[in-house]
Design a protein around this motif. Sequence first.
Motif, PDB file in Angstrom:
ATOM      1  N   ALA A  24      -1.903  10.123  31.982  1.00  0.00           N
ATOM      2  CA  ALA A  24      -2.058   9.254  33.146  1.00  0.00           C
ATOM      3  C   ALA A  24      -0.707   8.650  33.492  1.00  0.00           C
ATOM      4  N   ALA A  25      -0.283   8.855  34.727  1.00  0.00           N
ATOM      5  CA  ALA A  25       1.036   8.392  35.174  1.00  0.00           C
ATOM      6  C   ALA A  25       0.896   7.215  36.120  1.00  0.00           C
ATOM      7  N   SER A  26       1.764   6.223  35.966  1.00  0.00           N
ATOM      8  CA  SER A  26       1.717   5.047  36.828  1.00  0.00           C
ATOM      9  C   SER A  26       3.092   4.429  36.950  1.00  0.00           C
ATOM     10  N   GLY A  27       3.265   3.548  37.905  1.00  0.00           N
ATOM     11  CA  GLY A  27       4.487   2.792  38.031  1.00  0.00           C
ATOM     12  C   GLY A  27       5.411   3.222  39.153  1.00  0.00           C
ATOM     13  N   ARG A  28       5.145   4.385  39.715  1.00  0.00           N
ATOM     14  CA  ARG A  28       5.939   4.849  40.849  1.00  0.00           C
ATOM     15  C   ARG A  28       5.231   6.029  41.479  1.00  0.00           C
ATOM     16  N   THR A  29       5.742   6.489  42.602  1.00  0.00           N
ATOM     17  CA  THR A  29       5.243   7.735  43.170  1.00  0.00           C
ATOM     18  C   THR A  29       6.027   8.878  42.535  1.00  0.00           C
ATOM     19  N   PHE A  30       5.358   9.975  42.294  1.00  0.00           N
ATOM     20  CA  PHE A  30       5.960  11.072  41.535  1.00  0.00           C
ATOM     21  C   PHE A  30       6.237  12.304  42.389  1.00  0.00           C
ATOM     22  N   SER A  31       6.297  12.127  43.696  1.00  0.00           N
ATOM     23  CA  SER A  31       6.423  13.281  44.577  1.00  0.00           C
ATOM     24  C   SER A  31       7.716  14.060  44.337  1.00  0.00           C
ATOM     25  N   SER A  32       8.745  13.419  43.838  1.00  0.00           N
ATOM     26  CA  SER A  32      10.015  14.110  43.577  1.00  0.00           C
ATOM     27  C   SER A  32      10.198  14.440  42.100  1.00  0.00           C
ATOM     28  N   TYR A  33       9.133  14.413  41.364  1.00  0.00           N
ATOM     29  CA  TYR A  33       9.217  14.588  39.920  1.00  0.00           C
ATOM     30  C   TYR A  33       8.539  15.875  39.443  1.00  0.00           C
ATOM     31  N   ARG A  34       8.978  16.305  38.303  1.00  0.00           N
ATOM     32  CA  ARG A  34       8.280  17.315  37.516  1.00  0.00           C
ATOM     33  C   ARG A  34       7.650  16.589  36.329  1.00  0.00           C
ATOM     34  N   LEU A  35       6.445  16.953  36.005  1.00  0.00           N
ATOM     35  CA  LEU A  35       5.808  16.420  34.807  1.00  0.00           C
ATOM     36  C   LEU A  35       5.523  17.561  33.859  1.00  0.00           C
ATOM     37  N   GLY A  36       5.655  17.274  32.586  1.00  0.00           N
ATOM     38  CA  GLY A  36       5.506  18.356  31.637  1.00  0.00           C
ATOM     39  C   GLY A  36       4.939  17.904  30.309  1.00  0.00           C
ATOM     40  N   TRP A  37       4.561  18.896  29.520  1.00  0.00           N
ATOM     41  CA  TRP A  37       4.097  18.678  28.166  1.00  0.00           C
ATOM     42  C   TRP A  37       5.108  19.297  27.202  1.00  0.00           C
ATOM     43  N   PHE A  38       5.355  18.577  26.150  1.00  0.00           N
ATOM     44  CA  PHE A  38       6.243  19.013  25.092  1.00  0.00           C
ATOM     45  C   PHE A  38       5.524  18.807  23.763  1.00  0.00           C
ATOM     46  N   CYS A  44       3.872  13.875  26.836  1.00  0.00           N
ATOM     47  CA  CYS A  44       4.106  14.172  28.243  1.00  0.00           C
ATOM     48  C   CYS A  44       5.400  13.482  28.665  1.00  0.00           C
ATOM     49  N   GLY A  45       6.049  14.093  29.621  1.00  0.00           N
ATOM     50  CA  GLY A  45       7.324  13.583  30.089  1.00  0.00           C
ATOM     51  C   GLY A  45       7.492  13.871  31.566  1.00  0.00           C
ATOM     52  N   ALA A  46       8.395  13.130  32.200  1.00  0.00           N
ATOM     53  CA  ALA A  46       8.652  13.298  33.621  1.00  0.00           C
ATOM     54  C   ALA A  46      10.149  13.265  33.881  1.00  0.00           C
ATOM     55  N   ASP A  47      10.587  14.125  34.791  1.00  0.00           N
ATOM     56  CA  ASP A  47      11.978  14.051  35.224  1.00  0.00           C
ATOM     57  C   ASP A  47      12.046  14.248  36.734  1.00  0.00           C
ATOM     58  N   ARG A  48      13.044  13.605  37.329  1.00  0.00           N
ATOM     59  CA  ARG A  48      13.217  13.731  38.767  1.00  0.00           C
ATOM     60  C   ARG A  48      14.036  14.983  39.042  1.00  0.00           C
ATOM     61  N   SER A  49      13.566  15.783  39.976  1.00  0.00           N
ATOM     62  CA  SER A  49      14.223  17.067  40.180  1.00  0.00           C
ATOM     63  C   SER A  49      14.024  17.548  41.600  1.00  0.00           C
ATOM     64  N   SER A  50      15.073  18.157  42.137  1.00  0.00           N
ATOM     65  CA  SER A  50      14.979  18.829  43.424  1.00  0.00           C
ATOM     66  C   SER A  50      14.037  20.024  43.319  1.00  0.00           C
ATOM     67  N   ASP A  51      13.365  20.328  44.433  1.00  0.00           N
ATOM     68  CA  ASP A  51      12.492  21.503  44.461  1.00  0.00           C
ATOM     69  C   ASP A  51      13.279  22.803  44.267  1.00  0.00           C
ATOM     70  N   LEU A  52      14.589  22.750  44.423  1.00  0.00           N
ATOM     71  CA  LEU A  52      15.412  23.945  44.275  1.00  0.00           C
ATOM     72  C   LEU A  52      15.703  24.266  42.810  1.00  0.00           C
ATOM     73  N   VAL A  53      15.440  23.313  41.929  1.00  0.00           N
ATOM     74  CA  VAL A  53      15.736  23.522  40.508  1.00  0.00           C
ATOM     75  C   VAL A  53      14.509  24.133  39.832  1.00  0.00           C
ATOM     76  N   PRO A  54      14.651  25.276  39.210  1.00  0.00           N
ATOM     77  CA  PRO A  54      13.492  25.954  38.608  1.00  0.00           C
ATOM     78  C   PRO A  54      12.805  25.119  37.531  1.00  0.00           C
TER      79      PRO A  54
END
Length: 127
Positions: A22-36, A95-105
């Motif tokens: 569950a993610a909270s605290g900001r909008t994540f539209s520019s983020y990637r979320l992942g599992w490690f 779970c983790g999140a990083d901000r990333s351009s859509d151009l970055v794979p």
Amino acid sequence: VQLQASGGGLVQAGGSLRLSCAASGRTFSSYRLGWFRQAPGKEREFVAGIRWRSGSRHHADSVKGRFTISRDSVKNTVYLQMNSLELEDTAVYYCGADRSSDLVPLSTMSPRTIDYWGQGTQVTVSS
């Protein structure tokens, strides 16, 4: 930013579990979320990632065909459906999140790129 992971547990080999983040605290539209995951004595490794805006996803080869990452943008939650679990899947899952351009794979997601981490949830697969 808060990432709250849940859903871990003890399961027999061949079984299934679903993890939630569950993610909270900001909008994540520019983020990637992942599992490690991190097994005892090993480094944390990438399992699966999803781009929040588009829903595009990428899975590590070790889990491809068995695990599926997905997201619910209404609930602000990312899931990891784990099927056909193997002993080697035993680990603490993060779970983790990083901000990333859509151009970055998505394949570039790694523990080094993560800006925010959730707490871990233990997954133990028994024989």
